[in-house]
Design a protein around this motif. Structure first.
Motif, PDB file in Angstrom:
ATOM      1  N   UNK A 144      55.281  92.691  55.576  1.00  0.00           N
ATOM      2  CA  UNK A 144      56.339  91.820  56.091  1.00  0.00           C
ATOM      3  C   UNK A 144      57.723  92.374  55.800  1.00  0.00           C
ATOM      4  N   UNK A 145      57.830  93.033  54.663  1.00  0.00           N
ATOM      5  CA  UNK A 145      59.109  93.631  54.285  1.00  0.00           C
ATOM      6  C   UNK A 145      58.851  94.715  53.246  1.00  0.00           C
ATOM      7  N   UNK A 146      59.873  95.502  52.986  1.00  0.00           N
ATOM      8  CA  UNK A 146      59.773  96.550  51.969  1.00  0.00           C
ATOM      9  C   UNK A 146      61.007  96.499  51.082  1.00  0.00           C
ATOM     10  N   UNK A 147      60.830  96.890  49.825  1.00  0.00           N
ATOM     11  CA  UNK A 147      61.943  96.979  48.889  1.00  0.00           C
ATOM     12  C   UNK A 147      61.954  98.405  48.345  1.00  0.00           C
ATOM     13  N   UNK A 148      63.075  99.104  48.541  1.00  0.00           N
ATOM     14  CA  UNK A 148      63.150 100.509  48.146  1.00  0.00           C
ATOM     15  C   UNK A 148      64.371 100.746  47.269  1.00  0.00           C
ATOM     16  N   UNK A 149      64.255 101.703  46.353  1.00  0.00           N
ATOM     17  CA  UNK A 149      65.358 102.051  45.467  1.00  0.00           C
ATOM     18  C   UNK A 149      66.321 103.001  46.158  1.00  0.00           C
ATOM     19  N   UNK A 150      65.758 103.994  46.851  1.00  0.00           N
ATOM     20  CA  UNK A 150      66.584 105.022  47.488  1.00  0.00           C
ATOM     21  C   UNK A 150      67.228 104.485  48.752  1.00  0.00           C
ATOM     22  N   UNK A 151      68.402 104.991  49.052  1.00  0.00           N
ATOM     23  CA  UNK A 151      69.019 104.670  50.332  1.00  0.00           C
ATOM     24  C   UNK A 151      68.209 105.356  51.425  1.00  0.00           C
ATOM     25  N   UNK A 152      67.982 104.674  52.523  1.00  0.00           N
ATOM     26  CA  UNK A 152      67.196 105.240  53.607  1.00  0.00           C
ATOM     27  C   UNK A 152      68.077 105.396  54.835  1.00  0.00           C
TER      28      UNK A 152
END
Length: 313
Positions: A144-152
């Motif tokens: 449904x969603x993603x949480x990432x540390x790095x800027x994409x």
């Protein structure tokens, strides 16, 4: 034209053009899949697939355009189903989150228990994946969603919402001399062996470039992909570590000290990725707001609809 035909085309592509595997995935027969696809091609007047004998080998040029339309149609149908389910059960359902290691290990454990307590009927799944795989999972509706540390980088079909900022931290033993410094400098840090992230980590290049810009040679003793491993070897006294600040927990890491060094290595921004125009159930909006109170439902809905692109933390 019917939905079964559209499902068969989509699944054939997902199964690497193997109709037998597509039929198994859809619990039907291979001849039935093949017949339905041929009937759709006859109705449209174009070949969707390139063939070699009885086997399909890939998509034709019009086939690629047709597949794009099919994906949009099937996503809309999935959203219709979700709408029905939400109004049938406002506080029950499922939530699948894709997350990078740092988010899954250090940040989300602060959010997920509170969410599960508030929504006990929601079945939550957390999938830890590499950053390069996470965006595709959201696009394919596998999360449904993603949480990432790095800027994409900006990805077509996805909305990127900033959720929290972080800075780099130096981790040292409690009796380390650098604890006495009021404002650490690169020269002071460079006196000690460094333990930091492997080159596959997005911030490693930034760390090295800072030293290079000042013509200071960094003695990188150990390179790893896990902040816990960095902290382990710092605790053993092999050197000082540089990690994302989110990865330090004062309660868990009682044998270490953390010193903010954002003034040297800069800051970063974690983000939430959501498929554009996705239908989100009420509890998903609640989860997003628990991650970042600034991301209220009204703002997220505007972002998903493509209204504006500048969202401040």
């Amino acid at each position: 034209m019917n939905l079964h035909q559209l499902r068969f085309v989509r699944e054939a592509v997902r199964q690497n053009f193997n109709l037998t595997d597509a039929a198994k995935a859809l619990f039907t027969s291979q001849p039935g899949v093949s017949k339905a696809i041929i009937e759709l091609e006859d109705e449209l007047g174009v070949d969707i697939f390139r063939r070699h004998g009885k086997r399909i080998r890939g998509l034709t040029e019009p086939g690629r355009m047709i597949l794009n339309s099919i994906e949009l149609i099937m996503q809309e149908i999935d959203d219709l189903k979700r709408i029905g389910k939400e109004y049938a059960a406002q506080d029950a359902g499922s939530l699948t989150i894709a997350a990078s290691h740092t988010q899954a290990r250090y940040f989300l454990p602060k959010i997920i228990p509170a969410f599960m307590q508030k929504y006990p009927k929601v079945r939550l799944s957390l999938l830890q994946r590499k950053v390069e795989d996470i965006a595709e999972m959201v696009l394919l509706d596998q999360a449904n969603l993603a949480v990432v540390t790095a800027s994409v980088p900006e990805i077509e079909g996805l909305v990127t919402l900033p959720c929290h900022q972080w800075e780099y931290h130096l981790v040292v033993k409690p009796d380390h001399p650098l604890n006495d410094s009021r404002m650490l400098t690169l020269d002071e840090i460079a006196k000690y062996p460094l333990i930091t992230y492997d080159r596959v980590f997005h911030g490693r290049n930034r760390i090295e470039s800072v030293f290079e810009q000042r013509n200071i040679k960094a003695d990188i003793l150990l390179e790893v992909i896990d902040a816990d491993v960095i902290k382990t070897y710092v605790e053993l006294g092999l050197g000082v570590g540089i990690i994302v600040g989110t990865a330090f927990d004062a309660e868990r890491d009682k044998n270490l000290r953390s010193i903010p060094v954002g003034h040297l290595f800069g800051t970063g921004r974690s983000s939430i990725l959501i498929r554009k125009n996705a239908y989100l159930r009420s509890y998903i909006y609640a989860f997003i707001e628990m991650i970042s109170p600034n991301l209220n439902r009204k703002l997220v809905e505007k972002a998903l609809a493509g209204e504006g692109s500048d969202y401040e933390l």
